[in-house]
Scaffold this motif. Structure first.
Motif, mmCIF file in Angstrom:
data_model
loop_
_atom_site.group_PDB
_atom_site.id
_atom_site.type_symbol
_atom_site.label_atom_id
_atom_site.label_comp_id
_atom_site.label_asym_id
_atom_site.label_seq_id
_atom_site.Cartn_x
_atom_site.Cartn_y
_atom_site.Cartn_z
ATOM 1 N N THR A 114 -44.889 20.470 4.723
ATOM 2 C CA THR A 114 -44.940 20.668 5.965
ATOM 3 C C THR A 114 -44.227 21.852 6.578
ATOM 4 O O THR A 114 -44.450 21.827 7.613
ATOM 5 C CB THR A 114 -43.865 19.672 6.170
ATOM 6 N N ASP A 115 -44.159 22.811 5.614
ATOM 7 C CA ASP A 115 -43.393 23.779 6.611
ATOM 8 C C ASP A 115 -44.126 24.354 7.780
ATOM 9 O O ASP A 115 -45.995 24.608 7.839
ATOM 10 C CB ASP A 115 -42.970 25.139 5.634
ATOM 11 N N GLY A 116 -43.536 24.663 9.150
ATOM 12 C CA GLY A 116 -44.382 24.793 10.009
ATOM 13 C C GLY A 116 -45.360 23.578 10.971
ATOM 14 O O GLY A 116 -45.963 24.563 11.393
ATOM 15 N N LYS A 117 -45.317 22.957 10.318
ATOM 16 C CA LYS A 117 -45.940 21.803 10.862
ATOM 17 C C LYS A 117 -45.367 20.783 11.905
ATOM 18 O O LYS A 117 -43.981 20.710 11.794
ATOM 19 C CB LYS A 117 -46.646 21.259 9.617
ATOM 20 N N PRO A 118 -46.261 20.105 12.664
ATOM 21 C CA PRO A 118 -45.638 19.458 13.899
ATOM 22 C C PRO A 118 -45.231 17.832 13.044
ATOM 23 O O PRO A 118 -46.764 17.627 12.392
ATOM 24 C CB PRO A 118 -46.877 18.819 15.224
ATOM 25 N N PHE A 119 -44.831 16.972 13.380
ATOM 26 C CA PHE A 119 -43.860 15.788 12.888
ATOM 27 C C PHE A 119 -44.309 15.372 13.927
ATOM 28 O O PHE A 119 -44.189 15.256 15.289
ATOM 29 C CB PHE A 119 -42.786 15.842 12.189
ATOM 30 N N ILE A 120 -44.938 13.458 13.349
ATOM 31 C CA ILE A 120 -45.063 12.221 14.087
ATOM 32 C C ILE A 120 -44.194 11.331 13.141
ATOM 33 O O ILE A 120 -44.185 11.222 12.414
ATOM 34 C CB ILE A 120 -46.266 12.755 13.996
ATOM 35 N N GLN A 121 -43.078 10.460 14.025
ATOM 36 C CA GLN A 121 -42.275 9.756 13.191
ATOM 37 C C GLN A 121 -41.855 8.513 14.239
ATOM 38 O O GLN A 121 -41.440 8.707 15.115
ATOM 39 C CB GLN A 121 -40.838 10.057 12.394
ATOM 40 N N GLY A 122 -41.419 7.424 13.877
ATOM 41 C CA GLY A 122 -40.574 6.365 14.838
ATOM 42 C C GLY A 122 -39.612 6.684 14.977
ATOM 43 O O GLY A 122 -38.672 7.534 13.944
ATOM 44 N N ALA A 178 -52.396 12.902 20.573
ATOM 45 C CA ALA A 178 -52.565 13.324 21.835
ATOM 46 C C ALA A 178 -51.812 14.250 22.369
ATOM 47 O O ALA A 178 -52.267 15.909 23.007
ATOM 48 C CB ALA A 178 -53.250 12.127 23.261
ATOM 49 N N LEU A 179 -50.655 14.533 22.450
ATOM 50 C CA LEU A 179 -49.513 14.976 22.531
ATOM 51 C C LEU A 179 -49.670 16.724 21.276
ATOM 52 O O LEU A 179 -49.018 18.067 22.293
ATOM 53 C CB LEU A 179 -48.127 15.209 22.050
ATOM 54 N N LEU A 180 -50.367 16.254 20.340
ATOM 55 C CA LEU A 180 -50.376 17.369 19.600
ATOM 56 C C LEU A 180 -52.116 17.723 19.184
ATOM 57 O O LEU A 180 -52.409 18.181 18.383
ATOM 58 C CB LEU A 180 -49.452 17.294 18.035
ATOM 59 N N LYS A 181 -52.444 17.777 19.664
ATOM 60 C CA LYS A 181 -53.812 17.675 20.290
ATOM 61 C C LYS A 181 -54.557 18.949 19.493
ATOM 62 O O LYS A 181 -55.395 19.178 19.496
ATOM 63 C CB LYS A 181 -55.192 17.205 21.422
ATOM 64 N N ASP A 182 -53.777 19.923 20.239
ATOM 65 C CA ASP A 182 -54.156 22.041 20.079
ATOM 66 C C ASP A 182 -53.350 22.130 18.601
ATOM 67 O O ASP A 182 -53.670 23.091 18.207
ATOM 68 C CB ASP A 182 -52.999 22.437 21.020
ATOM 69 N N GLU A 183 -52.540 21.004 17.629
ATOM 70 C CA GLU A 183 -52.825 21.407 16.348
ATOM 71 C C GLU A 183 -53.401 20.809 15.256
ATOM 72 O O GLU A 183 -54.574 20.364 15.717
ATOM 73 C CB GLU A 183 -51.632 20.818 16.507
ATOM 74 N N ASN A 184 -53.727 22.232 14.496
ATOM 75 C CA ASN A 184 -54.845 22.176 13.235
ATOM 76 C C ASN A 184 -54.326 20.931 12.325
ATOM 77 O O ASN A 184 -54.902 19.787 11.578
ATOM 78 C CB ASN A 184 -54.519 23.230 12.398
ATOM 79 N N GLU A 185 -53.114 20.770 11.725
ATOM 80 C CA GLU A 185 -52.589 19.703 10.866
ATOM 81 C C GLU A 185 -51.300 19.559 11.672
ATOM 82 O O GLU A 185 -49.623 19.656 11.706
ATOM 83 C CB GLU A 185 -52.271 20.354 9.790
ATOM 84 N N VAL A 186 -50.508 18.009 11.549
ATOM 85 C CA VAL A 186 -50.238 17.477 11.882
ATOM 86 C C VAL A 186 -49.930 16.174 10.263
ATOM 87 O O VAL A 186 -49.998 15.402 10.413
ATOM 88 C CB VAL A 186 -50.262 16.001 13.036
ATOM 89 N N PHE A 187 -48.051 16.153 10.426
ATOM 90 C CA PHE A 187 -47.602 15.341 9.424
ATOM 91 C C PHE A 187 -46.722 14.220 10.204
ATOM 92 O O PHE A 187 -45.886 14.424 10.786
ATOM 93 C CB PHE A 187 -46.582 15.514 8.676
ATOM 94 N N VAL A 188 -47.351 12.709 9.737
ATOM 95 C CA VAL A 188 -46.890 11.392 9.829
ATOM 96 C C VAL A 188 -46.104 10.900 8.742
ATOM 97 O O VAL A 188 -45.630 10.861 7.577
ATOM 98 C CB VAL A 188 -47.857 11.033 10.002
ATOM 99 N N LEU A 189 -44.304 10.989 9.415
ATOM 100 C CA LEU A 189 -43.270 10.727 8.488
ATOM 101 C C LEU A 189 -42.742 8.976 8.297
ATOM 102 O O LEU A 189 -41.867 9.053 7.973
ATOM 103 C CB LEU A 189 -42.429 11.344 8.977
ATOM 104 N N GLY A 190 -43.559 8.059 9.230
ATOM 105 C CA GLY A 190 -42.753 6.747 9.111
ATOM 106 C C GLY A 190 -42.206 6.464 10.441
ATOM 107 O O GLY A 190 -42.165 7.208 11.170
ATOM 108 N N GLY A 191 -41.722 4.881 10.056
ATOM 109 C CA GLY A 191 -41.677 4.565 8.809
ATOM 110 C C GLY A 191 -42.948 3.652 8.491
ATOM 111 O O GLY A 191 -44.384 3.951 8.544
#
Length: 168
Positions: free
Chosen positions: A40-48, A90-103
């Motif tokens: 995940t280094d340098g990648k954006p995260f989405i989480q609750g 939508a906030l990360l629409k310009d990113e290539n890869e996004v990681f969903v971390l839960g829960g």
């Protein structure tokens, strides 16, 4: 033209699909953390919000989106709030890869949208109050698996698996 990032889930679950107990991970696996950071280094995260605020929470050094309807959520550097998963993406629409971390509920919402699962299977059954959503394994193909035996630093053996969604 609006693009959407490649969406991936990264998680660890026991053989009985437990991912948490009292808003914490029910195990301590240092080598799995190393793997997590590498992937995940340098990648954006989405989480609750609860995952973001957990004592053992993981935050991206790059960019975080926290899903919460609380408009007064304490704000942190490199962190934005979104009402729901679609707004977060939508906030990360310009990113290539996004990681969903839960829960658990965030995983459930994201599951139909993700292309890959970085899913560590912790080889134990354990008590917990948060579970990874049920998967239809027919939809997923195992791309790679790295087994790690238990040792003096790891109470459980585990497999760090990468699954890709099969083409429909």
């Amino acid at each position: 033209m609006s693009t959407k990032p490649h969406l991936y889930i990264i998680a660890a679950m026991s053989e009985n699909q437990v991912i948490g107990q009292d808003n914490r991970l029910p195990w301590h696996l240092p080598d799995e953390w190393v793997h997590f950071r590498k992937v995940t280094d340098g990648k954006p995260f989405i989480q609750g919000r609860k995952s973001f605020e957990a004592a053992d929470a993981l935050h991206s050094s790059y960019k975080n989106v926290v899903l919460s309807r609380n408009k007064n959520l304490e704000s942190f550097d490199k962190t934005e709030r979104a009402d729901d998963l679609n707004e977060g993406i939508a906030l990360l629409k310009d990113e290539n890869e996004v990681f969903v971390l839960g829960g658990a509920s965030v995983f459930e919402q994201a599951l139909p949208l993700v292309e890959k699962l970085y899913l560590t299977i912790v080889h134990t059954t354990i008590e917990g109050d948060a579970y990874f959503p049920k998967l239809d394994w027919d939809e997923w193909e195992l791309i790679s698996s790295e087994f790690h035996d238990k040792d003096e630093r790891h109470a459980y053996s585990f497999s760090m698996n990468l699954y890709a969604r099969k083409e429909a």
